[in-house]
Enzyme design. Structure first.
Site, mmCIF file in Angstrom:
data_model
loop_
_atom_site.group_PDB
_atom_site.id
_atom_site.type_symbol
_atom_site.label_atom_id
_atom_site.label_comp_id
_atom_site.label_asym_id
_atom_site.label_seq_id
_atom_site.Cartn_x
_atom_site.Cartn_y
_atom_site.Cartn_z
ATOM 1 N N ARG A 72 12.964 -9.030 0.141
ATOM 2 C CA ARG A 72 11.996 -7.931 0.233
ATOM 3 C C ARG A 72 12.316 -7.147 1.504
ATOM 4 O O ARG A 72 12.323 -7.702 2.604
ATOM 5 C CB ARG A 72 10.565 -8.476 0.263
ATOM 6 C CG ARG A 72 10.245 -9.322 -0.972
ATOM 7 C CD ARG A 72 8.792 -9.743 -0.996
ATOM 8 N NE ARG A 72 8.531 -10.717 -2.048
ATOM 9 C CZ ARG A 72 8.324 -10.419 -3.318
ATOM 10 N NH1 ARG A 72 8.356 -9.158 -3.699
ATOM 11 N NH2 ARG A 72 8.086 -11.364 -4.213
ATOM 12 N N ASP A 103 7.549 -3.928 -9.968
ATOM 13 C CA ASP A 103 7.069 -2.594 -9.605
ATOM 14 C C ASP A 103 7.431 -2.199 -8.178
ATOM 15 O O ASP A 103 7.717 -1.028 -7.905
ATOM 16 C CB ASP A 103 5.560 -2.472 -9.848
ATOM 17 C CG ASP A 103 4.739 -3.424 -8.993
ATOM 18 O OD1 ASP A 103 5.321 -4.322 -8.363
ATOM 19 O OD2 ASP A 103 3.505 -3.260 -8.958
ATOM 20 N N ASP A 128 5.722 -12.089 -14.093
ATOM 21 C CA ASP A 128 4.319 -11.706 -14.248
ATOM 22 C C ASP A 128 4.024 -10.926 -15.527
ATOM 23 O O ASP A 128 2.874 -10.859 -15.953
ATOM 24 C CB ASP A 128 3.873 -10.864 -13.046
ATOM 25 C CG ASP A 128 4.076 -11.590 -11.726
ATOM 26 O OD1 ASP A 128 3.994 -12.829 -11.718
ATOM 27 O OD2 ASP A 128 4.326 -10.910 -10.711
ATOM 28 N N ASP A 130 3.779 -7.820 -15.968
ATOM 29 C CA ASP A 130 2.714 -6.872 -15.638
ATOM 30 C C ASP A 130 3.163 -5.419 -15.595
ATOM 31 O O ASP A 130 2.421 -4.558 -15.115
ATOM 32 C CB ASP A 130 2.102 -7.238 -14.279
ATOM 33 C CG ASP A 130 3.124 -7.230 -13.147
ATOM 34 O OD1 ASP A 130 4.337 -7.158 -13.433
ATOM 35 O OD2 ASP A 130 2.701 -7.322 -11.982
ATOM 36 N N ARG A 172 0.490 -13.093 -10.280
ATOM 37 C CA ARG A 172 0.032 -12.090 -9.323
ATOM 38 C C ARG A 172 -1.321 -11.538 -9.749
ATOM 39 O O ARG A 172 -2.285 -12.284 -9.821
ATOM 40 C CB ARG A 172 1.091 -10.997 -9.142
ATOM 41 C CG ARG A 172 1.003 -10.293 -7.816
ATOM 42 C CD ARG A 172 2.165 -9.388 -7.518
ATOM 43 N NE ARG A 172 2.449 -8.426 -8.569
ATOM 44 C CZ ARG A 172 3.092 -7.290 -8.374
ATOM 45 N NH1 ARG A 172 3.514 -6.978 -7.178
ATOM 46 N NH2 ARG A 172 3.331 -6.485 -9.392
#
Length: 321
Positions: A72, A103, A128, A130, A172
């Protein structure tokens, strides 16, 4: 198009290696060279890159994690950091970038394209599930199987000791993993961020199960539910006094060899990403829906909400009687 790059960013997911393999081999098939970027946007910022050929991605389709590593990057959030990364891509003669991630990764890809005009295609790689614009994301199927295997084992212990087990799964802010695991594992209840039960409802669920003759219960909690599994466990013990055990599965769900569904999905999405760049597409995520490939603007993948299946949620409630 003569040369493209590929990177993995954010949390790792089973099937990322299969996607990398598909990008490299699809590009090679079409006469395009591939540059592999190590450690995601952090590596791109640092210029940690090397050429990848078909043999470099041999025997990785079955491996979890990512051979390109991931990280990250805080520096990538600044325009200066993105400029440095764009300069590295241009120095390598890269004409398009495939970003495999979630995302957060797509935010970085979107702004790279907006600010520097480098074509980018996102491949959804997150357990996830998502991301708006695709039925499933790479790693989701494996994460569900891993969690389900743990739930099956915990049920043996729950039945033997006549206890209540609360199992917290990852996801998450989304409840997709929790819902699938609850239905497949025969859970008595599932707690989702998309449908927050009031605290008093938790005790009601437990008492209802006991009144039906159930000596043990399995309750599935998505980590995004307020307070997570710890809050549900505390509420049960405080309101009923019943012996309750909490198991947090955690990052074990992100590892392991990808199941066949993730390998196939990753292979199709990786190939589709290369074809999209060849066709001149950019700032899009390739996904799967209605039996075929879909393309969704990157910004919509995080601006629009992907709900859990309400039909499956109803099914979970119906079958828990």
């Amino acid at each position: 198009m003569k040369r493209i790059a590929v990177l993995t960013s954010g949390g790792d997911a089973p099937g990322m290696n299969a996607a990398i393999r598909a990008v490299v081999r699809s590009a090679t098939f079409h006469g395009i060279e591939v540059v592999g970027v190590r450690r995601g946007f952090q590596g791109l910022h640092e210029g940690d890159m090397r050429l990848l050929g078909p043999r470099d991605v041999a025997n990785i389709i079955q491996r979890g994690g990512t051979i390109l590593l991931t990280a990250r990057s805080h520096t990538w959030r600044s325009p200066e950091g993105r400029t440095l990364g764009a300069n590295h891509l241009k120095a390598w003669g890269v004409q398009g970038l495939v970003v495999i991630g979630g995302d957060g990764s797509f935010h970085g890809a979107h702004y790279l394209q907006q600010e520097h005009g480098i074509p980018v295609i996102g491949v959804p790689g997150t357990i996830d599930n998502d991301l708006y614009g695709t039925d499933h994301t790479i790693g989701y199927f494996t994460a569900v199987e891993t969690a389900l295997d743990a739930v099956d084992k915990l049920r043996d212990t729950a039945a033997s000791h006549e206890r209540i087990f609360v199992v917290e799964v990852m996801g998450r802010h989304a409840g997709h993993i929790a819902l699938d695991v609850a239905v497949a594992g025969g859970a008595e209840e599932v707690f989702l961020p998309e449908d927050e039960h009031p605290a008093e409802h938790i005790a009601e669920v437990v008492r209802s199960s006991a009144s039906k003759g159930k000596a043990s219960s399995i309750l599935i909690v998505a980590e995004g539910y307020p307070g997570g599994g710890a809050a549900v466990t505390a509420a049960i013990e405080a309101q009923t006094g019943l012996d309750t055990r909490l198991t947090v599965l955690g990052h074990i769900q992100r590892g392991g060899s990808p199941v066949s569904s993730d390998r196939v999905l990753a292979s199709r999405l990786g190939e589709a990403a290369v074809l999209a760049l060849i066709d001149g597409k950019s700032d899009l995520m390739v996904g799967r829906g209605l039996g075929g490939m879909t393309f969704t603007p990157l910004n919509e993948t995080w601006e629009k909400r992907k709900d859990v299946s309400r039909d499956l949620y109803r099914c979970a409630k119906t079958l828990s009687v």
